[in-house]
Design a protein around this motif. Structure first.
Motif, PDB file in Angstrom:
ATOM      1  N   ASP A 295      31.758  32.101  48.024  1.00  0.00           N
ATOM      2  CA  ASP A 295      33.151  31.668  47.886  1.00  0.00           C
ATOM      3  C   ASP A 295      33.793  32.536  46.815  1.00  0.00           C
ATOM      4  O   ASP A 295      33.984  32.105  45.671  1.00  0.00           O
ATOM      5  CB  ASP A 295      33.208  30.185  47.510  1.00  0.00           C
TER       6      ASP A 295
ATOM      7  N   TYR B  41      35.941  34.370  44.220  1.00  0.00           N
ATOM      8  CA  TYR B  41      37.149  34.075  43.447  1.00  0.00           C
ATOM      9  C   TYR B  41      37.055  34.903  42.176  1.00  0.00           C
ATOM     10  O   TYR B  41      36.360  34.526  41.229  1.00  0.00           O
ATOM     11  CB  TYR B  41      37.217  32.580  43.129  1.00  0.00           C
TER      12      TYR B  41
ATOM     13  N   PHE C 160      47.109  32.652  41.512  1.00  0.00           N
ATOM     14  CA  PHE C 160      45.687  32.925  41.301  1.00  0.00           C
ATOM     15  C   PHE C 160      44.979  31.706  40.714  1.00  0.00           C
ATOM     16  O   PHE C 160      43.888  31.339  41.151  1.00  0.00           O
ATOM     17  CB  PHE C 160      45.541  34.132  40.374  1.00  0.00           C
TER      18      PHE C 160
ATOM     19  N   LYS D  60      44.300  29.215  43.222  1.00  0.00           N
ATOM     20  CA  LYS D  60      43.402  29.760  44.244  1.00  0.00           C
ATOM     21  C   LYS D  60      44.092  30.037  45.571  1.00  0.00           C
ATOM     22  O   LYS D  60      43.428  30.185  46.597  1.00  0.00           O
ATOM     23  CB  LYS D  60      42.183  28.852  44.454  1.00  0.00           C
TER      24      LYS D  60
ATOM     25  N   GLN E  99      42.884  34.659  45.873  1.00  0.00           N
ATOM     26  CA  GLN E  99      41.491  34.576  45.421  1.00  0.00           C
ATOM     27  C   GLN E  99      40.973  35.880  44.836  1.00  0.00           C
ATOM     28  O   GLN E  99      39.911  35.899  44.222  1.00  0.00           O
ATOM     29  CB  GLN E  99      40.601  34.135  46.581  1.00  0.00           C
TER      30      GLN E  99
ATOM     31  N   LEU F 105      36.065  31.635  37.562  1.00  0.00           N
ATOM     32  CA  LEU F 105      35.867  32.873  38.309  1.00  0.00           C
ATOM     33  C   LEU F 105      34.398  33.059  38.673  1.00  0.00           C
ATOM     34  O   LEU F 105      33.503  32.900  37.842  1.00  0.00           O
ATOM     35  CB  LEU F 105      36.331  34.081  37.484  1.00  0.00           C
ATOM     36  N   THR F 106      34.157  33.394  39.934  1.00  0.00           N
ATOM     37  CA  THR F 106      32.778  33.619  40.387  1.00  0.00           C
ATOM     38  C   THR F 106      32.342  35.063  40.185  1.00  0.00           C
ATOM     39  O   THR F 106      31.149  35.329  40.002  1.00  0.00           O
ATOM     40  CB  THR F 106      32.632  33.279  41.877  1.00  0.00           C
TER      41      THR F 106
END
Length: 552
Positions: free
Chosen positions: A240, A242, A286, A289, A292, A309-310
Motif C-alpha cells: 500500500d 504512500y 497528500f 491520501k 499517495q 509514510l510507508t
C-alpha cells in the motif's frame, strides 16, 4: 501514563496527553522534559526526525507558560511554513484546557491576522526566520520578556542559509531566555550556534536509538534509461504505497510526476516554483491520501511531517550523507516501520558507498522486482480487494450484469475476460521489459559508462564548480556538459565523466616525470583524499611556483 507523570507534568497536561492517545514518552522526551522543567541550563537535543522532538520542548513550554501574560513567552523558529504550522498545531493540542494563545507567523500569508494575534497578546509564537524578522523590524513583535527560545530542525535552517537571520533574532531576545536547540545532526554550524549564542548547555542525544532500524534501507542498481521503470516496479510491488520520491532538480520532479500521473498513479509534484496556495492544496491532498505519491526536491520537502509514510525513494542521490539521513527520516516514525529505497545508475555506486559509510548505515543491494513479481503483486491486490468487496456486500448494483455475463459462457472464462478487460496487459509478465543488472564500469577504465575521477585541488585552493568546468574545457577541450556528479572538498574534488572523455583527461594530465597527475582515477570512491604532495601540471595546488592556472 505513569511514565509521563514521572517527568513532572501536571494533571491538566496529562489529560491532554491521554486525549491524544500518548501512553509512553519517547527517549528524547524522557531525557529533555525533566531538564527543562527543573533546571536552568540551555539544552541541545539531538534526535532524528519523527522521534517526538516537538513534544520534548512543547510540554515544558505548556507547563511553564502563564495564560494571558500579555507578552510573548516562547518563540519557536522552524525552517519552513509547513513545519511551523505543524509545530503550532502540536503545541495547541498539548495545552489542553489551559488558555494559552499560540500564533503562527510565516511568509506568503497577509500580515493583518498575524499583527492582530500579536496585539491580542500571544503567549507562544511559532514562525519562520524571515517573517519573525519582519515583525521584529516593524516593532510588532517584542521578545524582551521571552522565557523560551527554540530552534527546531536547526541543521535544516542552517543548511538553508538562515544563520544570519537566526543570529539577529537571538540578539533581539531577552538575555535571560533559555535557548533550546533541536537537530537531527550535530554539524559544525550547529555547534557554532550552541557555542556562541547559548549559555551553559546540556547535550541530550538519542542518536542510534532503537527507532533507527524501523526503516529498512536498500538500493537497486539499474541502467540510467531504466530508472523510471525501476521506480514504478518498486511502487507496484508495495502492499500500500504512500510515500515521497526525491529528485535532484525541479525539472526532474516535474517529469517524473507527469509520467507517473500519465500511467494512472496518484502523484503530484512539489518544488520551489509552486505557489504557496497550490503547495498547501497539494500537501492537504497528500495528508488525506487522495494523493499517495509526492515527488519533491530536498528543499521543497523540508518541514513535511506526515507520520504514516510507508516509503521514501531516492530517485536521485542527495548531495551528502546528512541530506540522506533527513530524507529517510520521514518514514519509519513513531514506532511504525518504513522502507527507504535508493535507485542508482552504475556511475553513482562510488558516491552511494561513500554516503552510506558517512551516514553509518548498512545499505545492501537488492534484486529489482521482475515483471513476474509485479504481476504477482497486482494479482494479490486484486484478489484481496475482491474478497473485501464480497464481505462488504457492496456489489449489488452489478448483480444484473454479472448474471447476464455468466449466461454467455463458462464462469471462470467470463471472470478471466472481465479481469483482462479491466487490467489490460498489466497482468501479463511478457508486457514488462527485462531490466538487466548492469555491469559497473566506474573505476575499471572500460569505454562504456562513466569513470570517477579525482582532482588534487578543492575549495581551499579557490576552486569552484564553474572554475573547474572552465579549467577542464580550456585545458583539454572536454565540454562542460560532460562533467557530472562534482563534489568539492577542502583539499580535493571528485567528479565523473563519460569513459571516452575521461580517457582524454587522463592522457592530458599524465606526467612524463613520474609525479602524481593533477587529475587521475578516483579509487577512493568518496573516501579520504590521498596524499597531495608532488602533483604536477595545472595549478590549483598549494605547491609554490608550480602550475599555470592558479584559482583567483
Amino acid at each position: 501514563m505513569d511514565a509521563f507523570k514521572a517527568l513532572g507534568l501536571s494533571d491538566q497536561t496529562l489529560e491532554a496527553l491521554t486525549r491524544k492517545g500518548f501512553t509512553e514518552p519517547t527517549p528524547i522526551q524522557e531525557a529533555t522534559v525533566p531538564l527543562l522543567l527543573s533546571g536552568e541550563s540551555d539544552v541541545v537535543g539531538l534526535a532524528a526526525t519523527g522521534t517526538g522532538k516537538t513534544a520534548a520542548f512543547g510540554l515544558p513550554i505548556v507547563e511553564l507558560a502563564e495564560p494571558n501574560a500579555g507578552f510573548v513567552q516562547a518563540l519557536v523558529l522552524c525552517p519552513t511554513r509547513e513545519l511551523a504550522v505543524q509545530v503550532a498545531r502540536e503545541i495547541g493540542s498539548l495545552r489542553g484546557s489551559k488558555r494559552l494563545k499560540v500564533l503562527t507567523v510565516y511568509g506568503g500569508q497577509p500580515f493583518g491576522p498575524q499583527l492582530k494575534g500579536l496585539r491580542d497578546g500571544s503567549d507562544v509564537v511559532v514562525g519562520t526566520p524571515g517573517r519573525v524578522l519582519d515583525h521584529l523590524r516593524r516593532g510588532s513583535l517584542d521578545l524582551s520578556e521571552l522565557t523560551f527560545f527554540v530552534l527546531d530542525e536547526a541543521d535544516e535552517m542552517l543548511d538553508m542559509g538562515f544563520i544570519d537571520d537566526i543570529q539577529e533574532v537571538m540578539s533581539a531576545a531577552s538575555p535571560d531566555k533559555r535557548s533550546l536547540l533541536f537537530s537531527a545532526t550535530m554539524s559544525r554550524d550547529v555547534m557554532r550556534i550552541a557555542r556562541e549564542f547559548m549559555r551553559e548547555h546540556e547535550v541530550v542525544s538519542v542518536q542510534g536509538s532503537e527507532e533507527k532500524p524501523l526503516t529498512e534501507q536498500y538500493f537497486h542498481e539499474v541502467p540510467e534509461m531504466s530508472r523510471f521503470d525501476a521506480l514504478t516496479r518498486v511502487i507496484d510491488c508495495a502492499d500500500d504505497f504512500y510515500g515521497l520520491v526525491f529528485c535532484r532538480t525541479k525539472a526532474d520532479v516535474d517529469e517524473v510526476a507527469e509520467r507517473l500521473s500519465s500511467k494512472g498513479y496518484p502523484a503530484e509534484a512539489l518544488h520551489g516554483d509552486i505557489t504557496q496556495g497550490r503547495r498547501e492544496k497539494i500537501l492537504g491532498a497528500f495528508r488525506k491520501k487522495r494523493t499517495q505519491i509526492l515527488v519533491a526536491t530536498d528543499v521543497a520537502a523540508r518541514g513535511i511531517d506526515v507520520p504514516d509514510l510507508t516509503h521514501v525513494i531516492n530517485l536521485g542521490l542527495p548531495q551528502d550523507s546528512e541530506s540522506y539521513v533527513h530524507r529517510i527520516g520521514r518514514t519509519g516514525r513513531a514506532g511504525k516501520t518504513g522502507t527507504a529505497v535508493t535507485i542508482i545508475a552504475p556511475r553513482e555506486f562510488g558516491k552511494l558507498r561513500w554516503m552510506s559509510r558517512a551516514a553509518d548505515v548498512n545499505l545492501p543491494k537488492r534484486r529489482l522486482p521482475s515483471g513476474e513479481d509485479v504481476v504477482n503483486a497486482r494479482k494479490s491486490r486484486i484478489a484481496a480487494e475482491a474478497m473485501a468487496c464480497l464481505e462488504s456486500d457492496n456489489f449489488t448494483s452489478c448483480m444484473d450484469l454479472a448474471a447476464t455475463l455468466l449466461e454467455q459462457g463458462d464462469p471462470m472464462e467470463v471472470l478471466a475476460a472481465v479481469l483482462q478487460q479491466a487490467n489490460g496487459d498489466r497482468l501479463d509478465p511478457a508486457s514488462y521489459t527485462t531490466i538487466a543488472d548492469p555491469e559497473r564500469s566506474g573505476g575499471s577504465g572500460g569505454l562504456s559508462g562513466n569513470v570517477e575521477l579525482f582532482m588534487a585541488a578543492g575549495r581551499g585552493d579557490g576552486l569552484s564548480l564553474q572554475k573547474l568546468l572552465d579549467f577542464i574545457h580550456e585545458e583539454t577541450g572536454v565540454f562542460k556538459s560532460k562533467i557530472m556528479d562534482v563534489r568539492l572538498f577542502p583539499k580535493h574534488t571528485t567528479f565523473a565523466a563519460p569513459a571516452r572523455d575521461a580517457e582524454v583527461l587522463l592522457r592530458h594530465f599524465k606526467n612524463s616525470d613520474g609525479g602524481r597527475p593533477l587529475i587521475r582515477r578516483d579509487r577512493s570512491n568518496g573516501g579520504p583524499a590521498p596524499k597531495r604532495g608532488g602533483y604536477q601540471r595545472g595549478g590549483y595546488h598549494r605547491n609554490k611556483g608550480r602550475g599555470n592556472h592558479r584559482a583567483a
